[in-house]
Design a protein around this motif. Structure first.
Motif, PDB file in Angstrom:
ATOM      1  N   MET A 188     -43.583  31.455 -33.286  1.00 47.04           N
ATOM      2  CA  MET A 188     -43.924  30.306 -32.420  1.00 47.04           C
ATOM      3  C   MET A 188     -44.086  30.561 -30.965  1.00 47.04           C
ATOM      4  SD  MET A 188     -45.262  27.414 -33.196  1.00 47.04           S
ATOM      5  CE  MET A 188     -44.567  27.264 -34.739  1.00 47.04           C
ATOM      6  N   ASP A 189     -43.163  31.235 -30.174  1.00 45.58           N
ATOM      7  CA  ASP A 189     -43.197  31.521 -28.818  1.00 45.58           C
ATOM      8  C   ASP A 189     -44.429  32.556 -28.445  1.00 45.58           C
ATOM      9  OD1 ASP A 189     -41.280  29.982 -28.087  1.00 45.58           O
ATOM     10  OD2 ASP A 189     -39.604  31.523 -28.275  1.00 45.58           O
ATOM     11  N   LEU A 191     -47.283  33.099 -30.282  1.00 41.68           N
ATOM     12  CA  LEU A 191     -48.476  32.133 -30.287  1.00 41.68           C
ATOM     13  C   LEU A 191     -48.667  31.109 -29.217  1.00 41.68           C
ATOM     14  CD1 LEU A 191     -48.180  31.129 -34.411  1.00 41.68           C
ATOM     15  CD2 LEU A 191     -49.985  32.759 -33.184  1.00 41.68           C
ATOM     16  N   ASN A 192     -47.620  30.336 -28.997  1.00 43.37           N
ATOM     17  CA  ASN A 192     -47.856  29.446 -27.754  1.00 43.37           C
ATOM     18  C   ASN A 192     -48.097  29.941 -26.378  1.00 43.37           C
ATOM     19  OD1 ASN A 192     -47.140  27.245 -29.477  1.00 43.37           O
ATOM     20  ND2 ASN A 192     -44.965  27.191 -29.075  1.00 43.37           N
ATOM     21  N   GLU A 193     -47.563  31.382 -26.191  1.00 40.89           N
ATOM     22  CA  GLU A 193     -47.715  32.278 -24.882  1.00 40.89           C
ATOM     23  C   GLU A 193     -48.916  32.905 -25.006  1.00 40.89           C
ATOM     24  OE1 GLU A 193     -44.107  34.122 -23.494  1.00 40.89           O
ATOM     25  OE2 GLU A 193     -42.971  32.271 -24.226  1.00 40.89           O
ATOM     26  N   SER A 200     -53.771  35.162 -35.228  1.00 43.77           N
ATOM     27  CA  SER A 200     -52.885  33.952 -35.548  1.00 43.77           C
ATOM     28  C   SER A 200     -52.866  33.950 -37.060  1.00 43.77           C
ATOM     29  CB  SER A 200     -53.611  32.701 -35.099  1.00 43.77           C
ATOM     30  OG  SER A 200     -55.306  32.649 -35.648  1.00 43.77           O
ATOM     31  N   SER A 204     -49.371  33.547 -38.585  1.00 45.08           N
ATOM     32  CA  SER A 204     -48.792  32.396 -39.489  1.00 45.08           C
ATOM     33  C   SER A 204     -48.224  32.924 -40.844  1.00 45.08           C
ATOM     34  CB  SER A 204     -50.096  31.640 -39.725  1.00 45.08           C
ATOM     35  OG  SER A 204     -50.358  30.813 -38.460  1.00 45.08           O
ATOM     36  N   LYS A 240     -39.135  30.853 -36.516  1.00 41.76           N
ATOM     37  CA  LYS A 240     -40.305  29.812 -35.739  1.00 41.76           C
ATOM     38  C   LYS A 240     -39.832  29.469 -34.505  1.00 41.76           C
ATOM     39  CE  LYS A 240     -41.462  27.674 -40.293  1.00 41.76           C
ATOM     40  NZ  LYS A 240     -41.454  26.514 -41.025  1.00 41.76           N
TER      41      LYS A 240
END
Length: 240
Positions: A188-189, A191-193, A200, A204, A240
């Protein structure tokens, strides 16, 4: 000898990792070096599957940007991965490591079609299985192939071998020398960063199926074995 920490792995190799300093084509010395490292891991009793990219020969995205039909360009890229897979298989067999190439696009004269249960059987017999031709569908990367195959064969980890970086950094270390290397982080980090380790879709798949990812450098001989034995090199991504 330190025991292996994993029973079954997927090793993800970029096409560029096979080209050496020239940046394109196949460098025999590099292929042999990778094959010898795979042999070291095989001797530990680890079941090894490999996914190889094709960027050293052709990139579908580049073809699309040149005006080609995207699907056609991606199919050409899949064929490039088959060439790399056959070259790697040849080096493995020369070193006495039994291997099989399974391709998502049928070409029975040169490789087996991908069949999940057959791939697992090969692994159980300690044969290295090389997955070629991506997922068999355009618009999907070989990173997604690695994630998908890892989930299908119930691999315990994906080892993402890089030839130009030794882990995941806050920024591109070639541009910013003050970039900090992560020892671990979550999907999650990542993807967020927007760290760009995997696309992606691949991220996922790994996150949803709880498949850890280790990003490390393949340029230093013995690194694959070190990661398999649990040595903390590179960057580990999980959860996650």
């Amino acid at each position: 000898m330190t025991a292996a920490q994993y029973r079954r792995i997927v090793l993800k190799l970029s096409g560029e990792a096979l080209s050496g300093e020239q940046g394109y084509g196949i460098e025999p010395a590099i292929i042999q070096s990778i094959a010898s490292q795979v042999k070291e891991v095989a001797k530990l009793g680890v079941e090894i599957a490999i996914v190889v990219g094709g960027g050293n020969i052709w990139r579908g995205k580049v073809g699309s940007e040149m005006g080609m039909d995207r699907a056609t360009a991606d199919y050409m890229g899949m064929l490039a991965t088959v060439m790399n897979s056959l070259a790697l298989q040849d080096s493995l067999e020369t070193m006495g490591i039994p291997s099989r190439v399974q391709t998502s696009i049928e070409m029975r004269q040169v490789a087996e079609p991908y069949i999940r249960r057959k791939a697992i059987r090969h692994l159980e017999k300690k044969r290295v299985v090389i997955f070629a031709a991506g997922t068999g569908n355009p618009y999907f990367s070989t990173d997604t192939t690695a994630a998908l195959r890892a989930a299908e064969i119930e691999a315990e980890v994906i080892l993402m071998a890089k030839n130009n970086v030794d882990g995941v950094y806050t920024e591109d270390p070639k541009i910013n020398k003050n970039a900090q290397k992560y020892s671990s982080l979550s999907y999650m980090d990542m993807l967020n960063e927007g760290l760009g380790v995997m696309d992606s879709t691949a991220s996922s798949l790994c996150m949803d199926n709880d498949i850890p990812l280790v990003v490390f450098s393949i340029t230093e001989k013995g690194n694959i074995k070190r990661v398999v034995q649990g040595e903390l090199i590179g960057t580990t991504i999980r959860g996650k």
